[in-house]
Design an enzyme around this catalytic site. Structure first.
Site, PDB file in Angstrom:
ATOM      1  N   ASP A   1      67.714  19.199  13.138  1.00  0.00           N
ATOM      2  CA  ASP A   1      67.819  18.052  12.230  1.00  0.00           C
ATOM      3  C   ASP A   1      68.856  18.282  11.126  1.00  0.00           C
ATOM      4  O   ASP A   1      68.554  18.106   9.930  1.00  0.00           O
ATOM      5  CB  ASP A   1      66.447  17.767  11.581  1.00  0.00           C
ATOM      6  CG  ASP A   1      65.367  17.543  12.618  1.00  0.00           C
ATOM      7  OD1 ASP A   1      65.648  16.895  13.633  1.00  0.00           O
ATOM      8  OD2 ASP A   1      64.234  18.026  12.415  1.00  0.00           O
TER       9      ASP A   1
ATOM     10  N   GLU B   1      64.732   6.913  14.803  1.00  0.00           N
ATOM     11  CA  GLU B   1      64.485   7.814  13.660  1.00  0.00           C
ATOM     12  C   GLU B   1      65.799   8.399  13.175  1.00  0.00           C
ATOM     13  O   GLU B   1      66.869   8.049  13.681  1.00  0.00           O
ATOM     14  CB  GLU B   1      63.524   8.934  14.092  1.00  0.00           C
ATOM     15  CG  GLU B   1      64.061   9.766  15.239  1.00  0.00           C
ATOM     16  CD  GLU B   1      63.031  10.683  15.882  1.00  0.00           C
ATOM     17  OE1 GLU B   1      61.828  10.552  15.592  1.00  0.00           O
ATOM     18  OE2 GLU B   1      63.434  11.524  16.698  1.00  0.00           O
TER      19      GLU B   1
HETATM   20  C1  6LW Z   1      62.504  14.867  13.238  1.00  0.00           C
HETATM   21  C2  6LW Z   1      63.025  13.801  14.076  1.00  0.00           C
HETATM   22  C3  6LW Z   1      63.412  14.614  15.219  1.00  0.00           C
HETATM   23  O1  6LW Z   1      61.848  14.471  12.084  1.00  0.00           O
HETATM   24  O2  6LW Z   1      62.438  15.523  15.415  1.00  0.00           O
HETATM   25  O3  6LW Z   1      64.982  15.297  16.702  1.00  0.00           O
HETATM   26  C4  6LW Z   1      61.612  15.500  14.267  1.00  0.00           C
HETATM   27  N1  6LW Z   1      64.542  14.550  15.775  1.00  0.00           N
HETATM   28  O4  6LW Z   1      64.091  13.092  13.577  1.00  0.00           O
HETATM   29  C5  6LW Z   1      61.197  16.872  13.930  1.00  0.00           C
HETATM   30  O5  6LW Z   1      62.300  17.729  13.931  1.00  0.00           O
END
Ligand code: 6LW
Length: 558
Positions: free
Chosen positions: A71, A226
């Site tokens: 991240d 996300e």
């Molecule tokens: C993070 C989300 C993700 O919050 O995995 O790969 C989660 N992306 O954006 C935990 O790392």
């Protein structure tokens, strides 16, 4: 390593010689001075080319930050880049890196260094700190993230990223992956409290939410929209997100609007980065996603993202790592990542002037009485159990063992950064009662680790032991009785196998056993983290006096 560069060197030397040759017909010079001039020109050409080499290097190696560093988020203050990663159950939290060239990163500390900033309760590998964002605005650095094991979204700030960061400023808008965007004295927050990306305005100093959260984009239909970030370029607000989940289906998509509140229109060429398609199915890099964009002082654009490197079939162990890719903007003002939306281990692209760091020493010898920023603990550790004595790191054995999802075992670990590596320590167990142990663990998380350790036996002897812990399966693979004294423990990692060795004279290592890598991989064990190589001490008794002195820890990766 840099083929375009070596041809540039030879082109430049040839060019110098041709310029010199062009003059010879009209100029009367002696043969010696001719030869002298030729030599001088060659040297000049070489010197010019070498100075070129140090300033305009081509190419770099991915990942730029290897090992469990997921991240990534990046910001720039002048010529300095700063980058943060998520850290889950580990303390201190949110590793912080600095670079001058986006390629060579030095860890300068962590953003969350005090339990008051990072209460981890019983956080496991799905708990604690999720994706952070780092931003720089008007002399202040902000790091915003989620503590999923505590009160959710918060930010901390500082004017000196190498110093202490503020106490947490808690935020109302929920979801994970919060990010900040600053414009004209306003501060906007985006995160994903429902299915989709929500925006609101906040006061970043108090955390107060200044208007209602509003959904601005759902993504292109992939699961788990996300990791949002907002940027402004040429009158457009760009909203970058990730979709598809952080496994093999991960991808980066983008939308834009003339108004920060939307409506946002999708890039017709989405996803702009993914390895889910045929063109990357054989790539040694998979799961590309969770990205952040940055513009360098020379105007070039870059993306940092996470991805993993599968080994032993489709299993990965090192966690999600930080990668770098160049970005250009197409004629319709959409970003294009590395030409075709994929990345490689060897990136043969022009870069910023490179500033290589001194190679990290293989040995940590504990003589200076402190641990470097690469060392972390599980949850909120107990400082009194970690001391330095006579040049050794002294770990006090406690009754919290490595399989415990609660409390904090006496453990200090650093990331496995290379698939092929060797890690060695020399240690001595002292004042131990029967059953007390200390050693080296290859640790994914509580129920998934391989331990190579020294155990105290009832008759005053000790044994070196290899054990695996795989969920409910605990098994002692091998135990060899040794005289009391120092023992060297060594683990060698490769694609398929960890091999475990020991010695008592510092040099004649014997293999105790081998373990398959895939049983403690993310695909088998689960979680969001990666392998840590940990030193630990455990006792069966709550009143134990046992401790272990660790003399050094060597790590060498290929
Ligand atoms: C993070 C989300 C993700 O919050 O995995 O790969 C989660 N992306 O954006 C935990 O790392």
């Amino acid at each position: 390593m840099y083929p375009p560069f070596s041809s540039a060197v030879s082109r430049s030397i040839t060019g110098c010689c041709e310029w010199y040759r062009g003059d010879t017909e009209e100029t009367i010079v002696s043969e010696e001075s001719n030869a002298f001039m030729r030599k001088m020109m060659l040297l000049l050409g070489l010197a010019l080319s070498l100075s070129c080499f140090s300033q305009n290097r081509q190419g770099y190696q991915n990942p730029v930050i290897p090992g469990f560093h997921p991240d990534p988020s990046i910001c720039r203050a002048g010529d300095d880049f700063y980058l943060v990663n998520s850290s889950f159950q580990y303390f201190p939290g949110v590793p912080l890196f600095h670079s001058k060239d986006l390629i060579n990163w030095e860890q300068i500390g962590h953003c969350l260094t005090r339990p008051s900033q990072l209460p981890l309760h019983d956080a496991g590998p799905w708990g604690g700190i999720y994706a952070p964002t780092i931003r720089y605005n008007s002399g202040t650095f902000y790091m915003i993230t989620t503590n999923v094991s505590d009160k959710g979204n918060f930010l901390v700030h500082t004017t000196d990223p190498r110093g202490e960061w503020s106490e947490p400023v808690w935020l109302k808008q929920g979801g994970i992956d919060p990010s900040l965007y600053f414009e004209d004295g306003k501060c906007y927050l985006v995160s994903n409290p429902g299915v989709g990306i929500y925006l609101c305005e906040i006061n970043p100093k108090t955390g107060e939410q200044l208007n209602e959260s509003k959904r601005i984009w759902n993504g292109t239909g992939g699961r788990h929209p996300e990791g949002p970030h907002i940027y402004k370029k040429d009158g457009w607000y760009y909203l970058l997100i990730s979709e598809g989940g952080t496994e093999y289906g991960h991808k980066v998509t983008i939308a834009r609007s003339r108004d920060i509140d939307g409506p946002y229109e999708e890039n017709p060429a989405n996803p702009i980065l993914t390895h889910i398609n045929k063109n990357a199915q054989n790539s040694p890099i998979q799961g590309t996603g969770h990205a952040d964009l940055i513009q360098a002082p020379d105007g070039s654009w870059w993306m940092v993202c996470l991805a993993f490197r599968p080994q032993s079939g489709n299993h990965h162990l090192l966690g999600r790592e930080t990668f770098l890719a160049p970005v250009r903007w197409d004629k319709n003002a959409w970003p294009v990542v590395n030409g075709d939306g994929t990345i490689a281990l060897q990136m043969d692209v022009p870069t910023l002037p490179q500033h290589p760091l001194a190679p990290k020493p293989a040995r940590t010898d504990f003589k200076n009485g402190k641990l470097g920023p690469e060392w972390v603990h599980i949850r909120n550790y107990h400082p009194e159990n970690y001391t330095f004595a006579s040049g050794n790191l002294r770990l006090k054995a406690t009754s919290v063992n490595l399989n415990n999802g609660k409390g904090s075992p006496t453990f200090v670990g650093r990331r496995q950064e290379h698939i092929d590596f060797t890690a060695t320590t020399s240690m001595q167990l002292k004042k131990a009662a029967s059953g007390d142990e200390a050693g080296l663990t290859v640790y994914m998380f509580e129920p998934s680790h391989y331990d190579l350790f020294v155990k105290q036996l009832a008759d005053g002897k000790q044994a070196v032991v290899l054990r695996y812990q795989l969920n409910e399966l605990t098994h002692t693979e091998k135990e060899v009785i040794l005289p009391q004294g120092k023992v060297q423990l060594r683990v060698k990692g490769s694609n398929e196998i960890y091999s475990f060795e020991y010695a008592t004279n510092g040099k004649d290592f014997k293999e105790l056993g081998r373990m398959n890598t895939r049983y403690i991989s993310t695909e088998t064990a689960g979680g969001f983290t990666g392998i840590m190589l940990g030193l630990y001490a455990v006792s069966g008794s709550q009143t134990s006096k046992a401790y272990a002195d660790f003399e050094y820890f060597d790590y060498e990766g290929k």
